[in-house]
Design a protein around this motif. Sequence first.
Motif, short mmCIF file in Angstrom:
data_model
loop_
_atom_site.label_atom_id
_atom_site.label_comp_id
_atom_site.label_asym_id
_atom_site.label_seq_id
_atom_site.Cartn_x
_atom_site.Cartn_y
_atom_site.Cartn_z
N PRO A 10 8.98 36.73 46.93
CA PRO A 10 8.07 37.07 45.84
C PRO A 10 7.71 35.80 45.08
O PRO A 10 8.45 34.81 45.12
CB PRO A 10 8.89 38.02 44.97
CG PRO A 10 9.97 38.53 45.87
CD PRO A 10 10.27 37.42 46.83
N SER A 12 7.05 35.78 41.73
CA SER A 12 7.38 35.93 40.31
C SER A 12 8.82 36.41 40.16
O SER A 12 9.24 37.34 40.85
CB SER A 12 6.42 36.93 39.66
OG SER A 12 6.69 37.08 38.29
N ASP A 42 6.51 41.08 44.23
CA ASP A 42 5.68 40.76 43.07
C ASP A 42 5.08 39.37 43.18
O ASP A 42 5.79 38.38 43.33
CB ASP A 42 6.55 40.86 41.81
CG ASP A 42 5.74 40.69 40.54
OD1 ASP A 42 4.50 40.66 40.62
OD2 ASP A 42 6.36 40.59 39.48
N ASP A 51 0.07 41.72 47.11
CA ASP A 51 1.44 42.23 47.15
C ASP A 51 1.60 43.29 48.24
O ASP A 51 0.70 44.08 48.48
CB ASP A 51 1.81 42.89 45.82
CG ASP A 51 1.76 41.90 44.65
OD1 ASP A 51 1.66 40.70 44.90
OD2 ASP A 51 1.84 42.35 43.50
N GLN A 53 4.48 46.11 48.89
CA GLN A 53 5.71 46.75 48.41
C GLN A 53 6.27 47.62 49.53
O GLN A 53 6.04 48.81 49.57
CB GLN A 53 5.42 47.59 47.16
CG GLN A 53 4.80 46.81 46.01
CD GLN A 53 5.80 45.91 45.31
OE1 GLN A 53 7.00 46.01 45.53
NE2 GLN A 53 5.31 45.04 44.44
#
Length: 386
Positions: A10, A12, A42, A51, A53
Amino acid sequence: MRLLAISWQPLSPVHSGYRQRVVELYGELAKRMEVLVIVPGDSGGAPFARDIQVPSSWRGSLPKGRLWETFSPGFREEAAKIAREWKPDRVLAEGLWAVSAAKGAAQATGVPLGITVQNIEYLSARGIYPPPIPSALRVYERRVYRRADWLVAITEEERETLHEVLGGKCPPILVVPNGTTTPSSPPEKIRVEQIRKSWGIRPEEEVVLFLGNMNYPPNLKGLAWFSKEVYPLLPKEASGVRWIAVGEPIPSEPVHPFEFVGFMGDLDAACAAADVAISPIRHGSGTSIKVLDLLGRGLPIVATPESIRGLAGTENAGVRVGGTPNEFAHRLLELLKNEGERERQGVLGKRWVAANRDWKTIAERFSNDLKEGDASPGSSFPQSSF
């Protein structure tokens, strides 16, 4: 030119050199060409990122630690779907651990597959992990890199190492170094004072700063080396110094004399709150972005030779290098005793970074080289000089 890149982490928070490189480099690159970065989890709202998920089905582990979702079938399938829809001209895996998903995206679209060699992993593993891990990584890396259509190295030294390791099956290699962004103006005085207060620094105390991700084994190894080998050599004059380590996670065991303060988003003010920085890294490969961050913010540095790998010319930036405990301690004391020399070295460092390692310049050359280069077997990219 459309470049599709895949991150294995990720983006972040931006608390590691890997994440910082992806965010800064692709943020600048997106101003010059069409860029899309596929991110597990993220992205922090980065406009150039998408992104995904997808919970990971991967339950294995490697020396780097827990792998992110890029090895899961769900992530690979989604990455390939996005690639077919977006139709890139090239696919680039940002690091060895993103290759699985990037390979699927490249095959789905029939375009060349590239791999950024962020670290030569078997070299990073030496001195950190026991045998046979380094040799096993070497075999794995050779197999993976030889099957790529093109590679990105961080330094000229890494390019040479890759040619040696891969031999006649080495793909074309483009060098895209690490960089930093130099602040246009110093942080407000009140921000700096607030940070020193949060650290509990008294006006008469000096601050020596270490900056790095504590999940990265060479960082902790470097701190332990300083603690055991260098710190005992410092005389009583260093008793008025506070040793602040910025980065997360905070280690479960103390490392004397360091005070761990966790991740700090205001890097400019954190550097301005310190007097000297140290980089005691003795393992790993590639170029430390954190050293560039410190130089770019005018903070004088004492570093091991391993810390400035790939930074040819830093002698003009006034970086003080100590390869042995005695040398390191001596260089550090020279700066702690001389405020004028600290200021002079800080100015030199900031000027050097602005001229040689600014992300805007790096992204401009990267974009031009991608457009001019040929990723076909046996060809080469332009030899950019940084």
